[in-house]
Write an enzyme that holds these catalytic residues in place. Sequence first.
Site, PDB file in Angstrom:
ATOM      1  N   LYS A 183      28.777 -12.917  -2.364  1.00  9.00           N
ATOM      2  CA  LYS A 183      27.440 -13.424  -2.589  1.00  9.00           C
ATOM      3  C   LYS A 183      27.376 -14.105  -3.953  1.00  9.00           C
ATOM      4  O   LYS A 183      28.248 -13.821  -4.768  1.00  9.00           O
ATOM      5  CB  LYS A 183      26.419 -12.300  -2.492  1.00  9.00           C
ATOM      6  CG  LYS A 183      26.648 -11.199  -3.541  1.00  9.00           C
ATOM      7  CD  LYS A 183      25.547 -10.221  -3.519  1.00  9.00           C
ATOM      8  CE  LYS A 183      24.444 -10.614  -4.444  1.00  9.00           C
ATOM      9  NZ  LYS A 183      24.659 -10.239  -5.847  1.00  9.00           N
ATOM     10  N   HIS A 192      21.242  -7.350  -0.502  1.00  6.18           N
ATOM     11  CA  HIS A 192      21.403  -5.892  -0.341  1.00  6.18           C
ATOM     12  C   HIS A 192      20.146  -5.213   0.230  1.00  6.18           C
ATOM     13  O   HIS A 192      20.226  -4.458   1.196  1.00  6.18           O
ATOM     14  CB  HIS A 192      21.722  -5.231  -1.685  1.00  6.18           C
ATOM     15  CG  HIS A 192      22.913  -5.828  -2.389  1.00  6.18           C
ATOM     16  ND1 HIS A 192      24.018  -6.290  -1.730  1.00  6.18           N
ATOM     17  CD2 HIS A 192      23.159  -6.036  -3.715  1.00  6.18           C
ATOM     18  CE1 HIS A 192      24.902  -6.746  -2.610  1.00  6.18           C
ATOM     19  NE2 HIS A 192      24.399  -6.613  -3.813  1.00  6.18           N
ATOM     20  N   HIS A 206      28.369  -5.792  -0.125  1.00  8.99           N
ATOM     21  CA  HIS A 206      29.073  -4.512  -0.254  1.00  8.99           C
ATOM     22  C   HIS A 206      28.171  -3.316   0.022  1.00  8.99           C
ATOM     23  O   HIS A 206      28.654  -2.231   0.306  1.00  8.99           O
ATOM     24  CB  HIS A 206      29.786  -4.403  -1.611  1.00  8.99           C
ATOM     25  CG  HIS A 206      28.893  -4.150  -2.773  1.00  8.99           C
ATOM     26  ND1 HIS A 206      28.136  -5.130  -3.365  1.00  8.99           N
ATOM     27  CD2 HIS A 206      28.631  -3.020  -3.478  1.00  8.99           C
ATOM     28  CE1 HIS A 206      27.460  -4.612  -4.378  1.00  8.99           C
ATOM     29  NE2 HIS A 206      27.738  -3.333  -4.473  1.00  8.99           N
ATOM     30  N   LYS A 213      16.954  -3.941 -13.267  1.00 10.17           N
ATOM     31  CA  LYS A 213      17.984  -3.616 -14.269  1.00 10.17           C
ATOM     32  C   LYS A 213      17.304  -2.850 -15.395  1.00 10.17           C
ATOM     33  O   LYS A 213      16.099  -3.015 -15.630  1.00 10.17           O
ATOM     34  CB  LYS A 213      18.569  -4.904 -14.845  1.00 10.17           C
ATOM     35  CG  LYS A 213      19.234  -5.777 -13.786  1.00 10.17           C
ATOM     36  CD  LYS A 213      20.727  -5.778 -13.939  1.00 10.17           C
ATOM     37  CE  LYS A 213      21.403  -6.685 -12.951  1.00 10.17           C
ATOM     38  NZ  LYS A 213      22.501  -6.031 -12.241  1.00 10.17           N
ATOM     39  N   ASP A 247      19.401 -11.928  -6.551  1.00 13.65           N
ATOM     40  CA  ASP A 247      20.606 -11.136  -6.789  1.00 13.65           C
ATOM     41  C   ASP A 247      20.656  -9.879  -5.918  1.00 13.65           C
ATOM     42  O   ASP A 247      21.721  -9.478  -5.467  1.00 13.65           O
ATOM     43  CB  ASP A 247      20.666 -10.751  -8.280  1.00 13.65           C
ATOM     44  CG  ASP A 247      21.948 -10.029  -8.641  1.00 13.65           C
ATOM     45  OD1 ASP A 247      23.029 -10.543  -8.290  1.00 13.65           O
ATOM     46  OD2 ASP A 247      21.884  -8.957  -9.283  1.00 13.65           O
ATOM     47  N   GLU A 282      18.994   0.266 -11.324  1.00 15.66           N
ATOM     48  CA  GLU A 282      20.200   0.239 -12.158  1.00 15.66           C
ATOM     49  C   GLU A 282      19.806   0.540 -13.597  1.00 15.66           C
ATOM     50  O   GLU A 282      18.734   0.129 -14.047  1.00 15.66           O
ATOM     51  CB  GLU A 282      20.854  -1.134 -12.103  1.00 15.66           C
ATOM     52  CG  GLU A 282      21.336  -1.524 -10.728  1.00 15.66           C
ATOM     53  CD  GLU A 282      22.124  -2.811 -10.783  1.00 15.66           C
ATOM     54  OE1 GLU A 282      23.351  -2.741 -10.918  1.00 15.66           O
ATOM     55  OE2 GLU A 282      21.504  -3.885 -10.718  1.00 15.66           O
TER      56      GLU A 282
HETATM   57  C1  BG6 Z   1      25.741  -6.967  -7.178  1.00 16.21           C
HETATM   58  C2  BG6 Z   1      24.770  -7.609  -8.104  1.00 16.21           C
HETATM   59  O1  BG6 Z   1      25.733  -7.593  -5.928  1.00 16.21           O
HETATM   60  O2  BG6 Z   1      25.399  -5.607  -7.018  1.00 16.21           O
HETATM   61  C3  BG6 Z   1      24.754  -6.906  -9.443  1.00 16.21           C
HETATM   62  O3  BG6 Z   1      25.120  -8.964  -8.291  1.00 16.21           O
HETATM   63  C4  BG6 Z   1      24.516  -5.433  -9.250  1.00 16.21           C
HETATM   64  O4  BG6 Z   1      23.771  -7.459 -10.296  1.00 16.21           O
HETATM   65  C5  BG6 Z   1      25.457  -4.858  -8.213  1.00 16.21           C
HETATM   66  O5  BG6 Z   1      24.721  -4.782 -10.497  1.00 16.21           O
HETATM   67  C6  BG6 Z   1      25.086  -3.430  -7.878  1.00 16.21           C
HETATM   68  O6  BG6 Z   1      26.070  -2.851  -7.051  1.00 16.21           O
HETATM   69  P1  BG6 Z   1      26.303  -1.279  -7.029  1.00 16.21           P
HETATM   70  O7  BG6 Z   1      27.281  -1.067  -5.923  1.00 16.21           O
HETATM   71  O8  BG6 Z   1      26.823  -0.901  -8.373  1.00 16.21           O
HETATM   72  O9  BG6 Z   1      24.970  -0.677  -6.757  1.00 16.21           O
END
Ligand code: BG6
Length: 491
Positions: free
Chosen positions: A150, A242, A180, A341, A237, A218
């Site tokens: 992405k 997601h 992911h 964030k 993002d 996050e």
């Molecule tokens: C990514 C984003 O796809 O996912 C990031 O671009 C983000 O900004 C990340 O930090 C979060 O992934 P995870 O698996 O750590 O929750």
Amino acid sequence: MSSQIIPVEPFDYVVFGGNGDLAERKLLPALYHRDRDGQLPADARIIGASRTFFSDETYRSFARGAIKAHVRQEDIEPQALDRFLARLHYREIDARSEQGWDELKTFLDEAPDRIRAFYLAVGPGLFGDLACRISEHGLSNPKTRLVVEKPVGRDLASARELNDTIGRHFSEDQVFRIDHYLGKETVQNLMALRFANALYEPVWNSTHIDHVQITVAESVGLEGRAGYYDQAGALRDMVQNHIVQLMCLVALEPPSAMNADALRDEKLKVLRALRPIDESNVEQLTVRGQYKAGASAGGAVKGYLDDLGEADSDTETFVAIKAEIGNWRWAGVPFYLRTGKRLSERMSEIVVTFRPIPHSIFDRTAGNVVQNQLVLRLQPNEGVRQWLMIKDPGPGGMRLRHVPLDMSFAESFRVRNPDAYERLLMDVIRGNQTLFMRRDEVEAAWEWVDPILKAWEAKGVKPQGYTAGTWGPSSGVALIERDGRTWHEPD
Ligand code: BG6
């Protein structure tokens, strides 16, 4: 208890951006784990590629460092690590010129019949160039797969353009658009919970469910990705991909089978049923925020603008949305979504709150009857908790207690929780697209997100400041509290 490891067919995995951040933090550690667990065939090769000059040896020492830094100490076995490093090769290559392509072809043609996966772990600006060059330089064979990270586009038009470019060189069954989040254990467990139990599906609808919350919080800030992030913001993002994907999995109708098209057809129907958010309702249904200086993980942290090194930016680092799905199953059930964030903690979960009981037979001394909640915790401490009311044990009067039926994966199964990339990287080799996004899905998600972006602009909706280390701006709390509900407090 151990999970079954099924070795995959021989492959060459070419990772463009092979010495980049994603390769270092996620891809190399994930491939190491699969190798250590015996899933990679003896002759499988992994080829890092990028513009940087590296020899095979320098790349191997880069990978050694990546594994030492990002794999738990107890999982690093010296023999397994050496075996893994011996699979690694490196080719210097330029996505925008002819440099290095013939050499890569010669190398891959040493094994012409094996599966070839090309992973585009690079900035989105290079996806199209790389797809063209892989094909034009004759690197593609009948067993080729193209893995696209992405973001797929930054709006509907650019997503279509990129999908068209990729589509000129690869058929849809060769394209693996990765999200992911779909590879996370709890997300897959959501499918098991819904469709391998008789208990949930009959109550999985607006008659029994009051609302759904999806939080992806996050504690980190920009992590050195300021250039990308400031162009993207939280909606592009995290939400477009997601969070929307998680919402689809909660909301979809039972697919006829757990296969790629059946599942993706059902997700697409959810996306198409999302109620539009536009200029007429964007201020009621969305909140944008941007973090200011504060404290995170016990230390003082800078605000977004300082992290960015700019005097001004309207990019949101927090977004909350009240979404609705206009279909028979979900009409009137809000899906509250939020991500940000520099929030109070790293915590992602899906919370399904059931409707209150219609009538209580208990008197006031028994205490309140709290609504049942199903909490699917994605991270950290992956697991599922079904909150129920029971009688407080012991003699005396009837007192009610709200308790969780706990299924903490780490405790119950005593296995290492694999990273999402481990599963997804192997699904690519197996040619299994179930957990990857189809072209029409990505575009349908943009069709919902685009009008939000446009409405923010048209209405001049600016991000509201929030102190780093909190749960976001107060308007994010108001969004749900206006409806007489509250964000689920992490346990
Ligand atoms: C990514 C984003 O796809 O996912 C990031 O671009 C983000 O900004 C990340 O930090 C979060 O992934 P995870 O698996 O750590 O929750």
